[in-house]
Design a protein around this motif. Structure first.
Motif, PDB file in Angstrom:
ATOM      1  N   ARG A  52      45.361  44.131  30.084  1.00 58.64           N
ATOM      2  CA  ARG A  52      44.761  45.427  30.591  1.00 58.64           C
ATOM      3  C   ARG A  52      44.158  45.625  31.503  1.00 58.64           C
ATOM      4  NH1 ARG A  52      42.133  48.749  26.547  1.00 58.64           N
ATOM      5  NH2 ARG A  52      40.855  50.268  28.322  1.00 58.64           N
ATOM      6  N   ALA A  53      43.328  44.975  31.162  1.00 58.98           N
ATOM      7  CA  ALA A  53      41.729  44.576  32.631  1.00 58.98           C
ATOM      8  C   ALA A  53      42.923  44.699  33.867  1.00 58.98           C
ATOM      9  CB  ALA A  53      41.375  43.479  31.734  1.00 58.98           C
ATOM     10  N   VAL A  54      43.530  43.622  34.452  1.00 60.60           N
ATOM     11  CA  VAL A  54      44.409  42.898  35.289  1.00 60.60           C
ATOM     12  C   VAL A  54      45.215  43.809  35.913  1.00 60.60           C
ATOM     13  CG1 VAL A  54      46.444  41.515  36.551  1.00 60.60           C
ATOM     14  CG2 VAL A  54      44.229  40.762  35.039  1.00 60.60           C
ATOM     15  N   ARG A  55      45.826  44.446  34.825  1.00 63.22           N
ATOM     16  CA  ARG A  55      46.391  45.827  35.798  1.00 63.22           C
ATOM     17  C   ARG A  55      45.651  46.748  36.404  1.00 63.22           C
ATOM     18  NH1 ARG A  55      49.157  46.574  30.245  1.00 63.22           N
ATOM     19  NH2 ARG A  55      50.875  45.200  30.426  1.00 63.22           N
ATOM     20  N   ALA A  56      44.678  47.111  35.673  1.00 62.59           N
ATOM     21  CA  ALA A  56      43.476  47.951  36.151  1.00 62.59           C
ATOM     22  C   ALA A  56      42.745  47.714  37.363  1.00 62.59           C
ATOM     23  CB  ALA A  56      42.098  48.408  35.081  1.00 62.59           C
ATOM     24  N   LEU A  57      42.586  46.353  37.212  1.00 66.14           N
ATOM     25  CA  LEU A  57      41.946  45.686  39.275  1.00 66.14           C
ATOM     26  C   LEU A  57      42.937  45.946  39.943  1.00 66.14           C
ATOM     27  CD1 LEU A  57      40.479  42.241  36.996  1.00 66.14           C
ATOM     28  CD2 LEU A  57      39.036  44.383  38.354  1.00 66.14           C
ATOM     29  N   GLU A  58      44.045  45.696  39.126  1.00 69.08           N
ATOM     30  CA  GLU A  58      45.561  45.893  40.938  1.00 69.08           C
ATOM     31  C   GLU A  58      45.130  47.292  41.050  1.00 69.08           C
ATOM     32  OE1 GLU A  58      49.343  45.739  39.232  1.00 69.08           O
ATOM     33  OE2 GLU A  58      48.530  43.784  37.888  1.00 69.08           O
ATOM     34  N   LYS A  59      44.631  48.119  40.241  1.00 75.05           N
ATOM     35  CA  LYS A  59      45.120  50.121  40.375  1.00 75.05           C
ATOM     36  C   LYS A  59      43.757  50.179  41.180  1.00 75.05           C
ATOM     37  CE  LYS A  59      47.791  51.283  36.214  1.00 75.05           C
ATOM     38  NZ  LYS A  59      47.644  51.906  35.384  1.00 75.05           N
ATOM     39  N   ARG A  60      42.309  49.457  40.818  1.00 78.74           N
ATOM     40  CA  ARG A  60      40.930  49.973  42.088  1.00 78.74           C
ATOM     41  C   ARG A  60      40.946  49.127  43.073  1.00 78.74           C
ATOM     42  NH1 ARG A  60      36.660  48.711  38.048  1.00 78.74           N
ATOM     43  NH2 ARG A  60      35.324  48.933  39.727  1.00 78.74           N
ATOM     44  N   GLU A  61      42.502  48.396  44.050  1.00 78.98           N
ATOM     45  CA  GLU A  61      42.745  47.840  45.079  1.00 78.98           C
ATOM     46  C   GLU A  61      41.451  47.473  45.531  1.00 78.98           C
ATOM     47  OE1 GLU A  61      44.065  50.791  47.329  1.00 78.98           O
ATOM     48  OE2 GLU A  61      46.268  51.075  46.561  1.00 78.98           O
ATOM     49  N   LEU A  62      41.140  46.801  44.527  1.00 79.10           N
ATOM     50  CA  LEU A  62      39.781  45.326  45.024  1.00 79.10           C
ATOM     51  C   LEU A  62      39.838  44.325  44.970  1.00 79.10           C
ATOM     52  CD1 LEU A  62      37.914  45.803  41.572  1.00 79.10           C
ATOM     53  CD2 LEU A  62      37.289  46.959  43.980  1.00 79.10           C
ATOM     54  N   LYS A  63      39.801  43.620  46.268  1.00 80.38           N
ATOM     55  CA  LYS A  63      39.396  42.292  46.911  1.00 80.38           C
ATOM     56  C   LYS A  63      38.418  41.683  46.350  1.00 80.38           C
ATOM     57  CE  LYS A  63      43.180  42.866  49.421  1.00 80.38           C
ATOM     58  NZ  LYS A  63      44.352  42.552  49.428  1.00 80.38           N
ATOM     59  N   ILE A  64      38.892  40.544  45.139  1.00 79.96           N
ATOM     60  CA  ILE A  64      38.407  39.658  44.484  1.00 79.96           C
ATOM     61  C   ILE A  64      37.977  38.585  45.303  1.00 79.96           C
ATOM     62  CG2 ILE A  64      38.184  38.028  42.481  1.00 79.96           C
ATOM     63  CD1 ILE A  64      40.100  40.170  40.685  1.00 79.96           C
ATOM     64  N   ASP A  65      36.588  38.125  45.400  1.00 83.88           N
ATOM     65  CA  ASP A  65      36.458  37.009  46.342  1.00 83.88           C
ATOM     66  C   ASP A  65      35.876  35.665  45.222  1.00 83.88           C
ATOM     67  OD1 ASP A  65      35.761  38.086  48.755  1.00 83.88           O
ATOM     68  OD2 ASP A  65      34.436  39.537  47.422  1.00 83.88           O
ATOM     69  N   LEU A  66      35.170  36.053  44.378  1.00 84.76           N
ATOM     70  CA  LEU A  66      35.784  34.476  43.014  1.00 84.76           C
ATOM     71  C   LEU A  66      35.399  35.424  41.891  1.00 84.76           C
ATOM     72  CD1 LEU A  66      34.029  32.233  42.117  1.00 84.76           C
ATOM     73  CD2 LEU A  66      31.869  33.129  42.151  1.00 84.76           C
ATOM     74  N   LEU A  67      36.868  34.836  41.201  1.00 81.88           N
ATOM     75  CA  LEU A  67      37.297  35.158  40.079  1.00 81.88           C
ATOM     76  C   LEU A  67      36.731  33.908  39.224  1.00 81.88           C
ATOM     77  CD1 LEU A  67      39.576  36.522  38.138  1.00 81.88           C
ATOM     78  CD2 LEU A  67      41.674  35.494  39.424  1.00 81.88           C
ATOM     79  N   PHE A  68      36.539  34.534  37.662  1.00 82.72           N
ATOM     80  CA  PHE A  68      36.744  32.532  36.631  1.00 82.72           C
ATOM     81  C   PHE A  68      37.431  32.823  35.755  1.00 82.72           C
ATOM     82  CE2 PHE A  68      32.608  33.573  38.532  1.00 82.72           C
ATOM     83  CZ  PHE A  68      32.003  31.793  38.983  1.00 82.72           C
ATOM     84  N   VAL A  69      38.462  31.963  35.040  1.00 89.17           N
ATOM     85  CA  VAL A  69      39.874  32.351  33.934  1.00 89.17           C
ATOM     86  C   VAL A  69      39.059  31.680  33.028  1.00 89.17           C
ATOM     87  CG1 VAL A  69      42.164  32.585  33.953  1.00 89.17           C
ATOM     88  CG2 VAL A  69      40.658  33.234  35.613  1.00 89.17           C
ATOM     89  N   ASP A  70      38.513  31.582  31.920  1.00 85.86           N
ATOM     90  CA  ASP A  70      38.179  30.584  30.489  1.00 85.86           C
ATOM     91  C   ASP A  70      38.786  31.366  29.742  1.00 85.86           C
ATOM     92  OD1 ASP A  70      37.050  28.459  29.115  1.00 85.86           O
ATOM     93  OD2 ASP A  70      35.242  29.651  30.184  1.00 85.86           O
TER      94      ASP A  70
END
Length: 188
Positions: free
Chosen positions: A102-120
């Motif tokens: 759900r969070a990833v869908r919300a990030l898509e809608k915000r049209e952010l450009k992520i510079d650093l992504l942590f996936v753990d």
């Protein structure tokens, strides 16, 4: 657990009570940031399975402007809030209470450009690494972004997610850190 470097160097961080999270050790965290930084000149970080907020807070201490902490466990969310307050970083952190999909869908809608992504994600939830591909496919990653995946030694991740290719892989006991960067070939 503590902040290793930057403006909040040395401040202790709380761990999430219970056994539902697996914090990144200070040794692994220090090595990780030496590989990807060690410091940043602004940008947006996303800590996709934030736990205590350990990695996101470290990135804020080292110069990231804003970190979005994604977590669904109420105890973990409370711990992130307390750790942000202790480090006086409340204004730089945004906590999003949701499951990762759900969070990833919300990030898509915000049209952010992520510079650093942590996936753990929890170690038994390998399918969550597919969310990296989703974020890349939806154009949520900046071209200078760094993607950091922490996983078990027996888990083999993709060699690339779109134009983000595996550039470094370090093993620390049973934990592996895989780092991806944008490596689009010239002329494409």
């Amino acid at each position: 657990m503590r902040v290793i470097s930057g403006v909040n160097k040395g401040l202790p961080l709380k761990a999430v009570p219970g056994m539902n999270t697996r914090p990144t050790t200070d040794k692994v965290k220090e090595s990780l940031f030496n590989m990807i930084g060690p410091y940043f000149d602004g940008g947006i970080a996303v800590d996709l399975f934030a736990g205590s907020g350990n990695l996101g807070i470290e990135s804020l201490s080292r110069g990231i402007d804003k970190c979005i902490f994604i977590e669904k466990d109420p105890k973990a969310i409370q711990t992130i809030k307390e750790n942000l307050m202790k480090c006086r970083l409340e204004d730089s952190g945004e906590i999003f209470k949701a499951d990762a999909i759900r969070a990833v869908r919300a990030l898509e809608k915000r049209e952010l450009k992520i510079d650093l992504l942590f996936v753990d994600p929890p170690y038994n939830k390998v399918m969550y690494y597919e969310l990296v591909q989703t974020l890349v496919d939806k154009g949520c990653m900046s071209e200078t972004a760094i993607i950091v995946c922490e996983h078990e030694k027996n888990v083999v991740l993709e060699k690339s997610y779109g134009d983000f290719e595996l550039v470094k892989k370090e093993i620390y006991g049973g934990t592996v850190i895989s780092i991806y960067r944008y490596l689009k070939e010239e002329g494409n």
